[in-house]
Motif scaffolding. Structure first.
Motif, short mmCIF file in Angstrom:
data_model
loop_
_atom_site.label_atom_id
_atom_site.label_comp_id
_atom_site.label_asym_id
_atom_site.label_seq_id
_atom_site.Cartn_x
_atom_site.Cartn_y
_atom_site.Cartn_z
N ARG A 127 0.87 7.76 9.64
CA ARG A 127 1.15 9.14 10.00
C ARG A 127 2.16 9.67 9.00
NH1 ARG A 127 1.96 12.70 14.55
NH2 ARG A 127 0.64 11.40 15.87
N VAL A 128 1.86 10.79 8.41
CA VAL A 128 2.73 11.37 7.39
C VAL A 128 3.18 12.74 7.83
CG1 VAL A 128 2.89 12.14 5.00
CG2 VAL A 128 1.59 10.09 5.55
N GLY A 129 4.46 12.98 7.74
CA GLY A 129 5.00 14.28 8.11
C GLY A 129 6.25 14.58 7.30
N ALA A 130 7.08 15.42 7.84
CA ALA A 130 8.32 15.79 7.16
C ALA A 130 9.46 15.74 8.15
CB ALA A 130 8.20 17.20 6.57
N VAL A 131 10.67 15.53 7.63
CA VAL A 131 11.84 15.44 8.49
C VAL A 131 13.07 15.83 7.66
CG1 VAL A 131 12.36 13.04 7.96
CG2 VAL A 131 12.93 13.96 10.22
N GLY A 132 14.05 16.39 8.33
CA GLY A 132 15.30 16.68 7.64
C GLY A 132 16.17 15.43 7.59
N VAL A 189 -0.08 15.58 0.15
CA VAL A 189 0.80 15.89 1.28
C VAL A 189 2.22 15.46 0.95
CG1 VAL A 189 1.30 15.45 3.71
CG2 VAL A 189 -1.07 15.61 2.94
N GLY A 190 3.15 16.36 1.18
CA GLY A 190 4.54 16.05 0.92
C GLY A 190 5.43 16.82 1.87
N ALA A 191 6.65 17.04 1.45
CA ALA A 191 7.60 17.78 2.28
C ALA A 191 8.33 18.79 1.41
CB ALA A 191 8.61 16.82 2.92
N ALA A 232 11.52 14.05 -1.17
CA ALA A 232 10.36 14.94 -1.29
C ALA A 232 10.09 15.32 -2.73
CB ALA A 232 10.56 16.19 -0.44
N TYR A 282 3.37 19.11 13.47
CA TYR A 282 2.20 18.70 12.72
C TYR A 282 2.49 17.51 11.83
CZ TYR A 282 -2.33 19.22 10.57
OH TYR A 282 -3.62 19.01 10.18
N SER A 283 1.53 16.60 11.75
CA SER A 283 1.58 15.52 10.78
C SER A 283 0.16 15.07 10.49
CB SER A 283 2.42 14.36 11.31
OG SER A 283 1.87 13.88 12.51
N PHE A 284 0.00 14.36 9.40
CA PHE A 284 -1.31 13.86 9.02
C PHE A 284 -1.43 12.40 9.44
CE2 PHE A 284 -0.93 17.53 6.42
CZ PHE A 284 -2.22 17.95 6.17
N GLU A 285 -2.55 12.09 10.05
CA GLU A 285 -2.78 10.70 10.43
C GLU A 285 -4.04 10.19 9.75
OE1 GLU A 285 -2.17 9.34 14.43
OE2 GLU A 285 -1.70 11.38 15.04
N ALA A 311 7.28 20.95 10.78
CA ALA A 311 7.31 19.49 10.83
C ALA A 311 7.33 18.96 12.26
CB ALA A 311 8.54 18.96 10.07
N GLY A 336 20.04 17.22 5.85
CA GLY A 336 19.13 18.30 6.20
C GLY A 336 18.04 18.54 5.16
N ALA A 392 12.89 21.32 7.16
CA ALA A 392 11.83 20.51 6.57
C ALA A 392 10.46 20.99 7.04
CB ALA A 392 12.02 19.04 6.94
N VAL A 449 6.09 20.30 6.43
CA VAL A 449 5.03 19.50 5.82
C VAL A 449 4.26 20.38 4.85
CG1 VAL A 449 2.99 18.09 6.23
CG2 VAL A 449 4.83 18.14 7.92
N TYR A 472 8.04 12.09 -4.30
CA TYR A 472 6.94 11.35 -3.69
C TYR A 472 6.06 12.26 -2.84
CZ TYR A 472 4.50 7.30 -1.94
OH TYR A 472 3.55 6.37 -1.67
N SER A 473 4.76 12.01 -2.92
CA SER A 473 3.83 12.66 -2.01
C SER A 473 2.60 11.78 -1.87
CB SER A 473 3.44 14.05 -2.52
OG SER A 473 2.84 13.96 -3.79
N PHE A 474 1.83 12.01 -0.83
CA PHE A 474 0.62 11.24 -0.59
C PHE A 474 -0.58 12.03 -1.10
CE2 PHE A 474 3.54 9.26 2.22
CZ PHE A 474 3.10 7.95 2.36
N ALA A 484 14.74 18.19 2.99
CA ALA A 484 13.40 17.79 3.43
C ALA A 484 13.03 16.43 2.85
CB ALA A 484 12.37 18.83 3.01
N LEU A 485 12.55 15.53 3.71
CA LEU A 485 12.07 14.23 3.29
C LEU A 485 10.64 14.03 3.77
CD1 LEU A 485 15.15 12.02 4.33
CD2 LEU A 485 14.66 12.97 2.06
N VAL A 486 9.88 13.27 3.01
CA VAL A 486 8.56 12.87 3.46
C VAL A 486 8.73 11.68 4.40
CG1 VAL A 486 6.27 12.07 2.80
CG2 VAL A 486 7.55 13.61 1.28
#
Lengths: 246, 246
Positions: free
Chosen positions: B188-193, A189-191, B234, A237-240, A234, B207, A209, A211, B237-239, B209-211
DNA sequence: AAGTGGTCTAGACCACGCG
DNA sequence: GCGTGGTCTAGACCACTTC
C-alpha cells in the motif's frame, strides 16, 4: 481439499473457459468456501473433473496466482494463500481508480480549455509542440468531501470533450465511447506538499502531504492518448497492489 | 518488420524457451532494434522461424504484453508500444526496491529488538499476540543522503537476525539465505507528513511530505513472513508501474 | 476472402520435493 | 519412486479486422 468444490463451466458460453474457471475459483476463495491454506487437487484431476484440458485449467490457475490468490510449488501442489489481507487489488482496471472507495462520487469540472501543447506535454503525448490539446481540471468528491484534484491533457485530434459530459461520465468513459481503446498505462506514485491552490481545493493546510500520481495512458496501437497528474488527500487515498514472484 | 530480427534460442539450455525468446525480444526493443510502433510478423511465422510451437511463441509474447512492451490486436497484429516512456518497471522484484536508483546504497541499523507482537502486528503476521517478533529499524542512504526510514517486523520463529548481517545484506537476502522463499507481497503506497523522528532521520522539515509504503510479504505457502512500514523522501523516491488491460 | 490473434485440445517429457 | 507443477508440441477451430 479433494472435496466436490461445486464448480461448473458452460462450454457454449462466449466467455472463455479459463476465465469461467478462474472466476469460479476466485468466488470460492473470496466467499470462504476455500479457506486460506486449503490445498487444491492437482491440475490434471481438476481438469478432468471439469472436462477441460490441462493447459486450459492451468491458464485459469495462472490468473489467480498472478492475482496473489493461489500459490504453487513444484512437487508439492497448489494452495490458497494463507492471509486475510487478500483484498481485491488487481491493479488491472484502467477505469477511474476511485470507483472502489464506495461513497457517492461526484466530479466538478474546474476548467476545460483547448490550448497548444507545451514541450513537456507534447513529449508525453507524442504530438508536436503547439498542437492543440484539451486541458481538463476536475475536483473529485465523495459524500461532499474533496478527495482528488485531477489535471489531464488529451490531444484534440483524438476525441471531443465537453463540460457536460465530464461532469457526468468520467474521462475514460467519454473517450472509450468515442472509440478510444485503452490498452495500457504507465503510472508514477509519490508524495508532494500541497500548494496554495491544491490546499484550497482539497480543504487541507498548505504544505500538507498529498499522494501524487502521474499517468500516461496508451491505446491499442500503443500510442499515448492521455496524460494527467492527480493529487489525492493522503488521509483518504492510497494505492494498493500485489507483487508476485516470477 | 518482416526483416531477419536476428534472434536465436538454445533448446539445450535449462532456461525455458519462452523466456529466452521474451528476453531476446525485450533486448531488441530496448536497444532500439525494434523501434516504437514496429509491426511484428505474425505469431505462426515467428514460431516457425525459431522452430518453436505457436503456444511457446505466444507465451513469450504474453510476457512482453504484460510488461507493457507489446500491444496485440486481434485481426491486425502485434506492435511495439509507441512511447519513449517504456522504462523497466516490471514490479516483479521482491527484493529491496532501492537497487535501481544507482548511487552507493548503505544501511544503518537504528534498532534491532525481540519483543512480543502487538495486536496489529500479530494480525498482519498471522501469529498469536504476544509471540516474539523481531523489530527492525533501518535508515537507508545513497551517497550519504538519507533516502528511507524502514521499520519491519519478522516472527522470531522464522529466522535469526543480527545487527551485523542487517548492516550488510538487506533483510530479504538474510531471510532468503535461511530458507524463506518469498512468493508474493501486498503493498500500500500513500503519503504522510513527517513526524519529529522521521524528519530528523531523513533530514527534512517536520510535516514535510513523505512517501509511505506498507508491505506484507508471504512465503511459498502463502503465510506472512514479514511486514513493514517504510517512509521515503518524496524528492528522491516514487513508485512506478505499468497497468495492462486484461 | 484472407490474415490475424484468441482459445482449446490431448497428449508428452522433464525437474523438483517428499517419503 | 512417486506425485506434483513446469514446459513444450502439433495440430484445430473461432472471432475479428481489413480489403
Amino acid at each position: 481439499m479433494s472435496g466436490p468444490l461445486r464448480l461448473t463451466v458452460d462450454k457454449a458460453s462466449p466467455v472463455p473457459l479459463y476465465h469461467q474457471v478462474a472466476q469460479g475459483l476466485e468466488d470460492a476463495i473470496r466467499s470462504g468456501e476455500l479457506p486460506p491454506g486449503t490445498k487444491l487437487d492437482n491440475e490434471i484431476d481438476l481438469a478432468n473433473r471439469l472436462n477441460l484440458s490441462r493447459p486450459t485449467m492451468r491458464k485459469a490457475m495462472d490468473q489467480l496466482v498472478q492475482a496473489g490468490l493461489l500459490v504453487r510449488k513444484r512437487g508439492v501442489g497448489t494452495q490458497v494463500v494463507g492471509s486475510q489481507v487478500r483484498r481485491s487489488l488487481e491493479l488491472t482496471s484502467l477505469h477511474d481508480d476511485l470507483q472502489r472507495t464506495g461513497g457517492k462520487p461526484a466530479t466538478e469540472v474546474r476548467d476545460l480549455a483547448r490550448l497548444p501543447a507545451g514541450d513537456e506535454i507534447a513529449a508525453l503525448l507524442g504530438v508536436q509542440p503547439g498542437e492543440e490539446v484539451y486541458h481538463v481540471v476536475r475536483l473529485r468528491t465523495t459524500d461532499g468531501e474533496p478527495l482528488a484534484l485531477m489535471e489531464n491533457w488529451v490531444p484534440c485530434s483524438i476525441c471531443e470533450l465537453s463540460r457536460e459530459q465530464l461532469a457526468q461520465d468520467g474521462l475514460y468513459s467519454i473517450m472509450r465511447a468515442q472509440g478510444v481503446g485503452f490498452q495500457l498505462a504507465h503510472q508514477r506514485v509519490g508524495a508532494v506538499g500541497a500548494d496554495a491552490f491544491q490546499a484550497e481545493q482539497l480543504g487541507v493546510e498548505p504544505g500538507a502531504a498529498l499522494v501524487a500520481m502521474s499517468r500516461t495512458a496508451m491505446d491499442d496501437l500503443g500510442r499515448p492518448v492521455e496524460t494527467g497528474r492527480h493529487v489525492y488527500r493522503a488521509d483518504k487515498y492510497s494505492f494498493e497492489f500485489t507483487l508476485v514472484q516470477r
